[in-house]
Motif scaffolding. Structure first.
Motif, PDB file in Angstrom:
ATOM      1  N   SER A 104     -72.816  84.545  52.718  1.00 38.70           N
ATOM      2  CA  SER A 104     -71.682  85.451  52.492  1.00 38.70           C
ATOM      3  C   SER A 104     -70.358  84.736  52.739  1.00 38.70           C
ATOM      4  O   SER A 104     -69.368  84.995  52.047  1.00 38.70           O
ATOM      5  CB  SER A 104     -71.790  86.685  53.404  1.00 38.70           C
ATOM      6  OG  SER A 104     -71.763  86.318  54.770  1.00 38.70           O
ATOM      7  N   ILE A 116     -74.968  91.236  51.901  1.00 35.67           N
ATOM      8  CA  ILE A 116     -75.623  89.951  52.144  1.00 35.67           C
ATOM      9  C   ILE A 116     -75.383  89.480  53.576  1.00 35.67           C
ATOM     10  O   ILE A 116     -76.294  88.985  54.251  1.00 35.67           O
ATOM     11  CB  ILE A 116     -75.125  88.885  51.150  1.00 35.67           C
ATOM     12  CG1 ILE A 116     -75.555  89.232  49.721  1.00 35.67           C
ATOM     13  CG2 ILE A 116     -75.641  87.497  51.526  1.00 35.67           C
ATOM     14  CD1 ILE A 116     -77.052  89.223  49.515  1.00 35.67           C
ATOM     15  N   TYR A 173     -70.786  93.209  48.025  1.00 36.68           N
ATOM     16  CA  TYR A 173     -71.915  92.281  47.947  1.00 36.68           C
ATOM     17  C   TYR A 173     -71.959  91.404  49.191  1.00 36.68           C
ATOM     18  O   TYR A 173     -73.031  91.182  49.788  1.00 36.68           O
ATOM     19  CB  TYR A 173     -71.791  91.429  46.688  1.00 36.68           C
ATOM     20  CG  TYR A 173     -72.968  90.535  46.422  1.00 36.68           C
ATOM     21  CD1 TYR A 173     -74.208  91.066  46.094  1.00 36.68           C
ATOM     22  CD2 TYR A 173     -72.836  89.152  46.479  1.00 36.68           C
ATOM     23  CE1 TYR A 173     -75.293  90.241  45.833  1.00 36.68           C
ATOM     24  CE2 TYR A 173     -73.908  88.312  46.220  1.00 36.68           C
ATOM     25  CZ  TYR A 173     -75.145  88.863  45.900  1.00 36.68           C
ATOM     26  OH  TYR A 173     -76.213  88.040  45.648  1.00 36.68           O
TER      27      TYR A 173
END
Length: 316
Positions: free
Chosen positions: A285, A275, A271
């Protein structure tokens, strides 16, 4: 006053001479420490300054510490981000499954290997077991894809022989965690067992002889002699494993998952990758990475306190 200063100077002189003597005695060992120390300073401690990006608005090509102070804005963003909490849940579940199944298996393997009497058989089994550790993640994922292929995979061929339909394992969310945890156990079981095997070799053989005289069979000897002998090592490795709970293997997950199985396969590292590097939202992030580090620190502190309370072994 003068007397106390004189005593302090003498103590400082003794300490200085002691350090010089120690360095002179083990000069080569201290020289060997230079590269590891430099590595940790350059790649571990200096990058910590980048945490400031989590509290500032960062733009590529400008100051590495951001252009505008935004305080807790990005932390508030992921707290209210539903996607983040789904990813966090996936990471925690995958880490727990990996800890439950992946942590005890190397210990069991080391105990079983310790029972093998043949020296050459033991070496052969040990060598074969830790060989997968040296396979690159790309190779491991390629092997998984070949084994689980719905058309040519060995697993599906066996299922078809028994009258079952082939399953597209890689493309089904319900199978991802099983595939990941199983591959981690296979790849690192032998390597992680090396530490326990080395510890087992240091257990006093006289304890086994005394237990045998008392009528203890092999199972009782293992339970009352072997396991207590390696328990300090087990506790230390468990504490470290809990500290790395949220550090799920980024490369393997990235190569295994597809958008169709994000609901169970997407973890914090992937993720953050999407990001930060793909969407160019570096500050957001970084805030997520900071949150992950804090959680890991809290976990390792809690487990260490628990170990100190109920055993004689701990990290500090």
């Amino acid at each position: 006053m003068l007397k106390s200063e004189t005593i302090k100077r003498k103590n400082a002189y003794k300490i200085s001479n002691g350090i010089k003597a120690a360095v002179k005695k083990d000069f080569l060992l201290y020289m060997m420490l230079i590269l590891p120390v430099v590595y940790f300073i350059v790649f571990k401690y200096i990058p910590m300054a980048g945490v400031a990006v989590a509290f500032r608005k960062y733009q590529a090509g400008k100051s590495i510490f951001g252009t505008e102070w935004v305080g807790l804005r990005y932390i508030g963003m992921f707290i209210h981000d539903g996607n983040f909490w789904n990813v966090f849940r996936n990471t925690v579940l995958l880490s727990i499954y990996n800890l439950i199944f992946g942590f005890p298996i190397p210990i069991i393997f080391a105990l079983l290997l310790n029972e093998i009497k043949s020296k050459y058989t033991k070496k052969f089994v040990q060598t074969v077991s830790y060989l997968p550790k040296f396979f690159s993640t790309v190779v491991v994922v390629g092997m998984i894809n070949n084994l689980l292929s719905p058309s040519t995979g060995v697993v599906n061929k066996v299922l078809e022989i028994f009258g079952y339909q082939s399953i597209y394992f890689i493309n089904q969310s319900s199978w991802f965690r099983t595939i990941y945890v199983t591959s981690e156990i296979w790849q690192f079981m032998g390597w992680n067992a090396i530490l326990y095997i080395a510890t087992l070799s240091n257990v006093d053989t006289q304890l086994y002889e005394a237990a045998e005289i008392d009528g203890a069979n092999r199972w009782k000897q293992t339970w009352h002699v072997t396991i207590p002998g390696i328990m300090p090592t087990i506790i230390i490795t468990f504490i470290l494993s809990v500290g790395y709970m949220l550090q799920v293997g980024f490369e393997k997950v990235l190569l295994l998952y597809t958008p169709s199985i994000y609901d169970t396969a997407d973890v914090l590292q992937t993720y953050v990758y999407r990001i930060g590097l793909v969407a160019n939202n570096y500050s957001y992030s970084t805030a997520i990475g900071l949150f992950q580090s804090i959680i890991s620190l809290v976990l390792i502190w809690m487990v260490n306190q628990f170990a100190k309370k109920f055993s004689e072994s701990s990290l500090w």
